[in-house]
Design a protein around this motif. Sequence first.
Motif, PDB file in Angstrom:
ATOM      1  N   SER A  21      -8.251  -3.917  -3.565  1.00  0.00           N
ATOM      2  CA  SER A  21      -7.496  -2.669  -3.711  1.00  0.00           C
ATOM      3  C   SER A  21      -6.892  -2.477  -5.103  1.00  0.00           C
ATOM      4  O   SER A  21      -6.533  -1.356  -5.471  1.00  0.00           O
ATOM      5  CB  SER A  21      -6.382  -2.606  -2.663  1.00  0.00           C
ATOM      6  OG  SER A  21      -5.507  -3.708  -2.792  1.00  0.00           O
ATOM      7  N   SER A  34      -4.634  -5.288   6.367  1.00  0.00           N
ATOM      8  CA  SER A  34      -5.032  -3.884   6.489  1.00  0.00           C
ATOM      9  C   SER A  34      -3.837  -2.959   6.299  1.00  0.00           C
ATOM     10  O   SER A  34      -3.941  -1.919   5.643  1.00  0.00           O
ATOM     11  CB  SER A  34      -5.666  -3.637   7.859  1.00  0.00           C
ATOM     12  OG  SER A  34      -5.969  -2.262   8.044  1.00  0.00           O
ATOM     13  N   ALA A  35      -2.694  -3.349   6.859  1.00  0.00           N
ATOM     14  CA  ALA A  35      -1.488  -2.528   6.725  1.00  0.00           C
ATOM     15  C   ALA A  35      -1.055  -2.398   5.269  1.00  0.00           C
ATOM     16  O   ALA A  35      -0.514  -1.377   4.858  1.00  0.00           O
ATOM     17  CB  ALA A  35      -0.353  -3.136   7.552  1.00  0.00           C
ATOM     18  N   SER A  65      -3.216  -2.684   2.574  1.00  0.00           N
ATOM     19  CA  SER A  65      -4.258  -2.169   1.680  1.00  0.00           C
ATOM     20  C   SER A  65      -4.957  -0.905   2.168  1.00  0.00           C
ATOM     21  O   SER A  65      -5.566  -0.191   1.378  1.00  0.00           O
ATOM     22  CB  SER A  65      -5.325  -3.261   1.471  1.00  0.00           C
ATOM     23  OG  SER A  65      -6.000  -3.529   2.692  1.00  0.00           O
ATOM     24  N   GLY A  66      -4.890  -0.633   3.478  1.00  0.00           N
ATOM     25  CA  GLY A  66      -5.610   0.520   4.018  1.00  0.00           C
ATOM     26  C   GLY A  66      -7.054   0.227   4.356  1.00  0.00           C
ATOM     27  O   GLY A  66      -7.771   1.084   4.872  1.00  0.00           O
ATOM     28  N   GLN A 106     -11.325   3.253   3.481  1.00  0.00           N
ATOM     29  CA  GLN A 106     -10.232   4.036   4.033  1.00  0.00           C
ATOM     30  C   GLN A 106     -10.731   5.265   4.784  1.00  0.00           C
ATOM     31  O   GLN A 106     -10.021   5.800   5.641  1.00  0.00           O
ATOM     32  CB  GLN A 106      -9.273   4.441   2.912  1.00  0.00           C
ATOM     33  CG  GLN A 106      -8.539   3.246   2.316  1.00  0.00           C
ATOM     34  CD  GLN A 106      -7.667   3.609   1.124  1.00  0.00           C
ATOM     35  OE1 GLN A 106      -7.821   4.658   0.511  1.00  0.00           O
ATOM     36  NE2 GLN A 106      -6.730   2.729   0.779  1.00  0.00           N
ATOM     37  N   ASN A 107     -11.951   5.710   4.477  1.00  0.00           N
ATOM     38  CA  ASN A 107     -12.565   6.814   5.217  1.00  0.00           C
ATOM     39  C   ASN A 107     -13.349   6.330   6.428  1.00  0.00           C
ATOM     40  O   ASN A 107     -13.967   7.132   7.139  1.00  0.00           O
ATOM     41  CB  ASN A 107     -13.500   7.617   4.296  1.00  0.00           C
ATOM     42  CG  ASN A 107     -12.745   8.405   3.245  1.00  0.00           C
ATOM     43  OD1 ASN A 107     -11.607   8.818   3.478  1.00  0.00           O
ATOM     44  ND2 ASN A 107     -13.355   8.620   2.091  1.00  0.00           N
TER      45      ASN A 107
END
Length: 288
Positions: A234, A147-148, A150-151, A247-248
């Motif tokens: 990603s 996650s860090a 790729s977001g 990401q939202n």
Amino acid sequence: MSSFQSISGQSLGSLDQLKAAASRDPKGAARETAKQFEALFMQEVMKSMRASTLSSGMLDNNATQLGTEMLDTQFAGKLSGLPGGLSDAITRQLQRQMGVPDLSPESVRKASQTTLAQALPALATKGIPNHVQSFIQKHDAAARAASAASGIPASFMVAQAAHESGWGKREITGTDGSKSYNVFGIKATPGWTGKTVDVQTTEVINGQAHKVTARFRAYGSYDEAFKDYARMISSNERYAKVVAHAQNGNAAGFARGLQQAGYATDPAYAEKLAKTIQTTQRVQSTLA
């Protein structure tokens, strides 16, 4: 006292540069500033050592003094920035002050395991089944690291891995029983050069379920699987909208986007995945 005032005065310029560069590369700026500070400190140490050494004075002059200072500067530069040195400690302190997280795999894993150990008793009281707890505990660190990079929220990735593998009960294995660690059901496309496993799976074609043999990617660990999934999602234009939804924090949009992009052939894939994400988010809210 004057020596340390000199160090502090010179490091202020580096700190100003660090602040200017923080928005571009905060971790790199912190490392560089820490290395400069350590070099200045080492110069003062060497200067103090030379001052305490007896000298005949016969060959001492301005030229030899300048040469010695230049040599000490070179030595200080060579001795600075080494692993385990003073600059490492300064870097960590600067990063903490700047709010830069330590995202090294070991740090992420330790933080994740500590948080989970504190949260698991609470999960049991919220009706989270044991096999769900175990799956999250096993993959939480890998998901957070991915996650860090790729977001994509860790809860989304854990949820998709859970849905694809039946919370770990239907992991893809080779004909000899070997683990593939492929919890995302990622197929081996023509450009894939890594290991593979052939598995019989169900595909929905023209509304009808068919048993087919497909080739899937195989990894050396779950960490590799999560990294490859995050990289694939990603970096592929096909999934651009999927990443934007993720990401939202839009779980429903993320699930629909994956189905529309052709990630799976099950017509109910988005609905099922969205429900699994809701489960993982319940768990994540307990971990927070």
